[in-house]
Design a protein around this motif. Structure first.
Motif, PDB file in Angstrom:
ATOM      1  N   VAL A   1      -4.718  -4.609  -3.777  1.00 40.97           N
ATOM      2  CA  VAL A   1      -4.050  -4.015  -4.943  1.00 40.97           C
ATOM      3  C   VAL A   1      -3.877  -5.137  -5.979  1.00 40.97           C
ATOM      4  CG1 VAL A   1      -1.863  -3.003  -5.750  1.00 40.97           C
ATOM      5  CG2 VAL A   1      -2.831  -2.281  -3.554  1.00 40.97           C
TER       6      VAL A   1
ATOM      7  N   THR B   1       2.548   1.589  -3.436  1.00 44.44           N
ATOM      8  CA  THR B   1       1.574   1.962  -4.462  1.00 44.44           C
ATOM      9  C   THR B   1       1.260   3.453  -4.348  1.00 44.44           C
ATOM     10  OG1 THR B   1       0.682  -0.282  -4.458  1.00 44.44           O
ATOM     11  CG2 THR B   1      -0.729   1.441  -5.383  1.00 44.44           C
TER      12      THR B   1
ATOM     13  N   ARG C   1       0.839  -1.213   0.000  1.00 47.14           N
ATOM     14  CA  ARG C   1       0.000   0.000   0.000  1.00 47.14           C
ATOM     15  C   ARG C   1       0.867   1.254   0.000  1.00 47.14           C
ATOM     16  NH1 ARG C   1      -2.902  -1.851   4.474  1.00 47.14           N
ATOM     17  NH2 ARG C   1      -4.406  -3.401   3.796  1.00 47.14           N
TER      18      ARG C   1
ATOM     19  N   ASP D   1       5.543   0.843  -9.784  1.00 48.97           N
ATOM     20  CA  ASP D   1       5.006  -0.208 -10.643  1.00 48.97           C
ATOM     21  C   ASP D   1       5.697  -1.511 -10.228  1.00 48.97           C
ATOM     22  OD1 ASP D   1       4.359  -2.034 -12.568  1.00 48.97           O
ATOM     23  OD2 ASP D   1       5.403  -1.000 -14.201  1.00 48.97           O
ATOM     24  N   TYR D   2       4.996  -2.313  -9.392  1.00 47.50           N
ATOM     25  CA  TYR D   2       5.633  -3.537  -8.893  1.00 47.50           C
ATOM     26  C   TYR D   2       5.809  -4.589  -9.988  1.00 47.50           C
ATOM     27  CZ  TYR D   2       5.512  -1.951  -4.060  1.00 47.50           C
ATOM     28  OH  TYR D   2       5.735  -1.262  -2.894  1.00 47.50           O
TER      29      TYR D   2
END
Ligand code: ZN
Length: 241
Positions: free
Chosen positions: A234, A187, A184, A192-193
């Protein structure tokens, strides 16, 4: 200088230990957001099972435009004893939380964080940097002893005694956060994971520049990552096999 020109802020150099994973990438974004600069990243080619995390670390460093991304080559494979550095040991799959909590798993690499932080400390002395960020986490951490806050404090005390950096600080901003809280937070910082890589045992389809690297979805690291995205609400950008 015009009368209302503000003096330039003094540099706040920092080093971020970068593995290309979710936690270290979040640390890099935090260092940037907190106004550190120039920011340097350090990754390790230590004989790990796969090199995709090195590619991810470089990708992330480039994305954040770090001052320098340094890859240190050391051979921890000569000691082995970890599933990440010894091909004879399998990466455990599909372990439940009770199994993960039962002790130090075979993916633990002996003294790895102490070795990595020591290299970062040496570079910090050269760069005159007082801050090293490390993405250790004491909650969703697979039971590694060198991810605990007591460990971080002890390394910092040692560093202040053993070097010229008497204000040296190990920044471990994720140490008390759950994986969902980390996701969280990151984000919110715009990470951008999808560019990060966490899997201990990825599956590669194809070869060369066309190779497709997919996360196994079943190792401890994949399971913690999946659970984190689900709990954070997410969407998980990870491509699983
Ligand atoms: Zn995996």
């Amino acid at each position: 200088m015009t009368p209302d020109a503000a003096p330039a802020a003094p540099p706040r150099p920092a080093i971020v230990l970068a593995s290309g994973g979710l936690d270290s990438t979040t640390c890099l974004a935090i260092a940037k957001a907190d106004g550190y600069g120039p920011v340097y990243t350090m990754a390790f080619d230590y004989g790990q099972r796969h090199r995709h995390e090195l590619a991810a670390a470089e990708r992330v460093a480039r994305h954040y435009g770090v001052a320098e991304h340094r890859v240190v080559t050391i051979d921890l494979r000569q000691f082995g004893r970890s599933a990440l550095t010894d091909d004879a040991l399998a990466v455990p799959k599909n372990r439940d939380e009770a199994a993960m909590a039962a002790g130090v798993p075979v993916t633990y690499v002996p003294a790895r964080n102490t070795i990595f932080l020591s290299y970062a400390l040496a570079w910090a002395e050269v760069l005159k940097a007082d801050d090293v960020f490390v993405g250790v986490n004491a909650l969703d951490y697979s039971g590694y002893p060198d991810c605990r806050p007591e460990y971080v404090a002890a390394f910092q005390a040692m560093a202040r005694l053993g070097t010229e950096r008497t204000n040296f600080t190990v920044r471990a901003p994720l140490v008390h956060l759950s994986k969902a809280e980390i996701i969280r937070l990151g984000t919110g910082l715009g990470i951008d994971y999808g560019m990060t890589h966490s899997c201990y045992d990825p599956i590669v389809r194809g070869a060369g520049s066309d190779a497709d690297v997919l996360a196994c979805g079943r190792c401890d690291s994949c399971l913690l990552r999946k659970k984190g995205f689900a709990e954070a609400g997410v969407p998980d950008p990870t491509r699983y096999a």
